[in-house]
Design a protein around this motif. Structure first.
Motif, PDB file in Angstrom:
ATOM      1  N   UNK A   1       0.761  -1.129   0.108  1.00 12.42           N
ATOM      2  CA  UNK A   1       0.070  -0.014   0.303  1.00 12.42           C
ATOM      3  C   UNK A   1       0.880   1.232   0.052  1.00 12.42           C
ATOM      4  N   UNK A   2       1.857   1.154   0.693  1.00  5.73           N
ATOM      5  CA  UNK A   2       2.676   2.353   0.866  1.00  5.73           C
ATOM      6  C   UNK A   2       3.684   2.484  -0.260  1.00  5.73           C
ATOM      7  N   UNK A   3       3.974   1.545  -0.746  1.00  2.26           N
ATOM      8  CA  UNK A   3       4.873   1.729  -2.107  1.00  2.26           C
ATOM      9  C   UNK A   3       4.475   2.217  -3.196  1.00  2.26           C
ATOM     10  N   UNK A   4       2.969   1.839  -3.381  1.00  2.00           N
ATOM     11  CA  UNK A   4       2.267   2.477  -4.377  1.00  2.00           C
ATOM     12  C   UNK A   4       1.583   3.807  -3.875  1.00  2.00           C
ATOM     13  N   UNK A   5       2.000   4.800  -4.636  1.00  2.00           N
ATOM     14  CA  UNK A   5       1.720   6.071  -4.075  1.00  2.00           C
ATOM     15  C   UNK A   5       0.572   6.806  -4.942  1.00  2.00           C
ATOM     16  N   UNK A   6       0.571   6.725  -6.047  1.00  2.00           N
ATOM     17  CA  UNK A   6      -0.565   7.586  -6.700  1.00  2.00           C
ATOM     18  C   UNK A   6      -2.161   6.960  -6.268  1.00  2.00           C
ATOM     19  N   UNK A   7      -2.992   7.607  -5.711  1.00  2.00           N
ATOM     20  CA  UNK A   7      -4.305   7.519  -5.339  1.00  2.00           C
ATOM     21  C   UNK A   7      -4.864   6.369  -6.244  1.00  2.00           C
TER      22      UNK A   7
ATOM     23  N   UNK B   1      -5.310  -0.861  -6.929  1.00  2.00           N
ATOM     24  CA  UNK B   1      -4.177  -1.834  -7.417  1.00  2.00           C
ATOM     25  C   UNK B   1      -3.480  -2.438  -6.475  1.00  2.00           C
ATOM     26  N   UNK B   2      -3.194  -1.852  -5.769  1.00  2.00           N
ATOM     27  CA  UNK B   2      -2.245  -2.219  -4.688  1.00  2.00           C
ATOM     28  C   UNK B   2      -2.873  -3.175  -3.373  1.00  2.00           C
ATOM     29  N   UNK B   3      -4.076  -2.515  -3.088  1.00  2.00           N
ATOM     30  CA  UNK B   3      -4.739  -3.433  -1.968  1.00  2.00           C
ATOM     31  C   UNK B   3      -5.761  -4.383  -2.515  1.00  2.00           C
ATOM     32  N   UNK B   4      -6.129  -4.398  -3.771  1.00  2.00           N
ATOM     33  CA  UNK B   4      -6.841  -5.496  -4.155  1.00  2.00           C
ATOM     34  C   UNK B   4      -6.403  -6.280  -5.156  1.00  2.00           C
ATOM     35  N   UNK B   5      -5.641  -5.485  -6.197  1.00  2.00           N
ATOM     36  CA  UNK B   5      -5.473  -5.964  -7.382  1.00  2.00           C
ATOM     37  C   UNK B   5      -4.231  -6.959  -7.433  1.00  2.00           C
ATOM     38  N   UNK B   6      -3.001  -6.506  -6.764  1.00  2.00           N
ATOM     39  CA  UNK B   6      -1.893  -7.484  -6.501  1.00  2.00           C
ATOM     40  C   UNK B   6      -2.323  -8.715  -5.786  1.00  2.00           C
ATOM     41  N   UNK B   7      -2.602  -8.606  -4.699  1.00  2.00           N
ATOM     42  CA  UNK B   7      -3.068  -9.794  -3.815  1.00  2.00           C
ATOM     43  C   UNK B   7      -4.019 -10.761  -4.585  1.00  2.00           C
ATOM     44  N   UNK B   8      -4.900 -10.034  -5.408  1.00  2.00           N
ATOM     45  CA  UNK B   8      -5.992 -11.160  -6.146  1.00  2.00           C
ATOM     46  C   UNK B   8      -5.265 -11.648  -7.278  1.00  2.00           C
ATOM     47  N   UNK B   9      -4.358 -11.070  -7.879  1.00  2.00           N
ATOM     48  CA  UNK B   9      -3.532 -11.379  -9.134  1.00  2.00           C
ATOM     49  C   UNK B   9      -2.717 -12.683  -8.717  1.00  2.00           C
TER      50      UNK B   9
END
Ligand code: HEM
Lengths: 237, 278
Positions: free
Chosen positions: A80-86, A91-99
Motif C-alpha cells: 500500500x505504501x509503495x504504491x503512491x498515486x491514489x 491496484x495495490x490493496x486488491x489488485x496485486x493480492x488477487x492476481x
C-alpha cells in the motif's frame, strides 16, 4: 504432462515406493511425532517468553492510535505504501493480492511439465525465490517503518495544540508531514492548507475515501480537539 | 504391502466364526523372557511392531481397510521437509484447543470484550499462558503454512496427480490469513481496533464485492456494536468449520494419492524401464 508421461510417473512412483519406501507407521509417524513436539514446544516457549500483551482498551474517540497490523500482514500494508498515486491504490490493496492468488490457483495448470527437480525448472525456481524475496523485503520494510507520533513542522503558537492532536491521531501512519510520517498510502500533508480549503479538509476527515478511517467520532466526542486539528491542517501552506 | 501379507488377504470368511490369529500371537516369541540385549533381535522386533499393532487392532476391530490404508500404507523415503504439512496440522490443532479454552471466558460484546480479555490475561489461572499460546501459535502456523507451501512448490508436488491438493491448499492459506485478520480484533485493545478498521476499509475498496464484503464484516456501514460478535462468529465458527472440512479433504487426498518422493530420488529400475519403452 501427456498421457505417456503420466503413466510413466505413476509407474516410477510405484517402483520408488517399493524400493525405498516404508510403512507409514511407525517410520513417518515417528518423524511427524518429533516435529509435533518441536512445534508445540516452540509455541509454549514463545508464550512463556513473550506473553500476551493487552494494550489499552479500544477507544473510537481516541486521539492516539497506530493502525498497525499483525506482522504477517506487513507485506500487504507495505504494498500500500509503495504504491503512491491514489488511482493505483486499489491496484495495490486488491489488485496485486488477487492476481497473486489467481496465479497460485492456476499454478498446476500453467506449469504442466513432467519435470519435478527444482534445479531443472529454472522459471519456477526463479519465480519462487523472487516471490519469497519480495515478501521478505516488504515484511522487513513494514517492520522497521515505525509508527511515529511526532510532527516537527514549525507552526504558529495558536496551532501548536492542533499539531499535537494530529501527531497523536495516527495520521502519520499513512501521511507525511515534512520529514515525519510514512510516505504512503495517503498523500503528503505538508502543504495541505494550500491545496484544500478548510471545509474540504474537514469533509475529508468526516467522510474519507478508504482506506483512511473516518474521524467523525472524534468530532462528536471532542469537537474542540477536532477543530484544532482542522485549523492546524488548514494552516499548513 | 509386502511386509503385511496377512492384512489384505482375508476373503469373505465371517470373522466371528474363524478369527485369524494375529501375527503377534502366532510368533509366540514373548513367553520366553528377555534374551539379553541383542541388537539384531531388537531391530527385528522393531520392524515387527507395525505388524503386531496391526494384528492387535484387527483382532479387536475386525476388518478395517481404512486403518490398513492409512496407518500401514507404504510411503516413499522422505526427508524432514515432509513433516511440514503435519506441523501445520499440529499448529492448527493447538489453535483449536487453546481457542476453546479462551472461548470459555471471552465475551464478544463491545462492552465486555476488553474486560473479558483483561480478565483472561491478568487474573485467570494460566490465562495469559493460554492466550499467549493462541497468539504466538498463529504466528507459528503462518510461518509453517508458508514453509509447507514452499516445500510443495519447490518439490513440484503440485503436479499430476496432486493438483487438487494444491488448490485446496491455496484456499487453506487464504482462510488461515483470514483467521489472523478476524482474530486480531477480538481482544479489543487500541492496536487491534484501529488495525481492523483500516483492514476492513481496505476490503471495502475492492471492486464489485468489495463494498458488500466491508458491510458484511462490519455488520453495517459503520463499525458498530455487532461488528465484534460478527468477527467472533466468523473467527470461531465459520472459518474453522471450512478449514476442518478442507483439511479433511486435503488429508484424504494425501493418503489416497500418497506423498511424492523427493524429486531427486529415481527408481533403480528406471534404466531398464527406459530401454523397454524404446
Ligand atoms: C491448514 C493447512 C494445511 C494442513 C493441515 C496441511 C497438511 C498436509 C499434510 C499432513 C500433508 C502430507 C505430508 C506432507 O507432504 O507434508 C500435506 C501434503 C500436501 N499439501 Fe498440505 N496442508 C495445509 C496447507 C497446504 C497449503 C497452503 C498448500 C499449498 C498451497 C498445501 C499443499 C500440499 C500438497 C501439494 C501436498 C502433497 C505433498 C506431497 O505429496 O509431497 N497444503 N498437507
Amino acid at each position: 504432462m501427456n498421457k505417456r508421461e503420466k503413466e510413466r510417473y505413476l509407474r516410477e512412483y510405484g517402483m520408488i515406493k517399493d524400493e525405498t519406501g516404508h510403512p507409514f507407521f511407525p517410520y513417518t509417524v515417528y518423524k511427524d511425532g518429533i516435529m509435533a513436539c518441536v512445534v508445540v514446544g516452540v509455541i509454549i516457549l514463545m508464550s512463556i517468553l513473550f506473553g500476551a500483551e493487552l494494550g489499552p482498551k479500544a477507544d473510537p474517540t481516541t486521539t492516539t492510535y497506530t493502525p498497525r497490523p499483525e506482522w504477517y500482514f506487513f507485506f500487504l500494508f507495505e504494498l500500500l505504501r509503495v504504491v503512491k498515486p491514489p488511482e493505483l491504490v486499489i491496484l495495490a490493496t486488491i489488485g496485486i493480492p488477487t492476481i497473486c492468488l489467481i496465479l497460485l490457483i492456476l499454478l498446476p495448470f500453467i506449469d504442466r511439465s513432467a519435470e519435478r527437480h527444482p534445479l531443472k525448472r529454472p522459471v519456477a525456481l526463479v519465480a519462487g525465490i523472487t516471490t519469497i524475496g519480495a515478501m521478505a523485503y516488504l515484511t522487513i520494510l513494514g517492520a522497521v517503518a515505525g509508527a511515529p507520533t511526532e510532527i516537527e513542522l514549525p507552526v504558529a503558537a495558536q496551532y501548536q495544540e492542533g499539531k499535537e492532536v494530529t501527531a497523536s491521531a495516527g495520521c502519520l501512519a499513512c501521511h507525511q508531514f515534512g520529514e515525519n510520517g510514512n510516505s504512503g498510502p495517503g498523500p503528503a500533508l505538508t502543504n495541505i492548507g494550500a491545496k484544500l480549503p478548510r471545509q474540504a479538509i474537514e469533509r475529508t476527515l468526516l467522510n474519507p475515501t478508504a482506506p483512511m478511517p473516518s474521524y467523525q467520532s472524534l468530532q462528536t466526542q471532542d469537537p474542540e480537539a477536532f477543530d484544532q486539528m482542522v485549523d492546524f491542517l488548514a494552516s499548513l501552506k | 504391502m509386502a511386509i503385511l501379507p496377512r492384512l489384505g488377504r482375508r476373503p469373505e470368511a465371517p470373522p466371528a466364526e474363524s478369527p485369524d490369529i494375529p501375527g503377534v500371537l502366532k510368533r509366540g516369541g514373548n513367553g520366553e523372557g528377555p534374551s539379553g540385549f541383542d541388537k539384531e533381535a531388537l531391530k527385528k522386533g522393531a520392524a515387527e511392531v507395525p505388524i503386531s499393532v496391526a494384528g492387535w487392532l484387527e483382532e479387536r476391530l475386525g476388518q478395517t481397510p481404512a486403518l490398513k490404508h492409512t496407518l500401514f500404507r507404504r510411503v516413499p523415503g522422505h526427508d524432514w521437509t515432509y513433516t511440514l504439512g503435519f506441523a501445520v496440522l499440529i499448529a492448527f490443532m493447538s489453535q483449536a484447543v487453546t481457542g476453546v479454552f479462551l472461548a470459555m471466558y471471552y465475551d464478544p460484546s463491545p462492552t465486555q470484550a476488553y474486560a473479558s480479555a483483561a480478565f483472561i490475561t491478568n487474573e485467570l489461572f494460566l490465562g495469559e499462558f493460554v492466550r499467549g499460546m493462541h497468539r504466538w501459535g498463529s504466528t507459528v502456523m503462518i510461518v509453517l503454512i508458508f514453509l509447507h507451501m514452499a516445500q510443495t512448490f519447490f518439490y513440484g508436488a503440485y503436479k499430476y496427480p496432486r493438483e487438487m491438493n494444491w488448490l485446496i491448499g491455496v484456499i487453506l492459506v487464504t482462510l488461515t490469513l483470514a483467521m489472523g485478520l478476524t482474530g486480531y480484533l477480538l481482544p479489543f485493545d487500541q492496536r487491534s481496533f484501529w488495525a481492523t478498521i483500516v483492514a476492513v476499509n481496505l476490503n471495502g475498496t475492492g471492486p464489485i464485492i468489495g463494498p458488500y464484503l466491508g458491510d458484511f464484516l462490519r455488520g453495517g456501514a459503520d463499525f458498530n456494536a455487532i461488528t465484534i460478535s460478527r468477527f467472533y462468529a466468523i473467527h470461531m465458527l465459520l472459518i474453522p468449520g471450512l478449514m476442518i472440512a478442507l483439511i479433511g479433504a486435503h488429508l484424504y487426498l494425501v493418503t489416497k494419492l500418497g506423498t511424492t518422493a523427493p524429486p531427486w530420488v529415481k527408481a533403480r529400475k528406471r534404466r531398464e524401464l527406459a530401454k523397454e519403452e524404446i
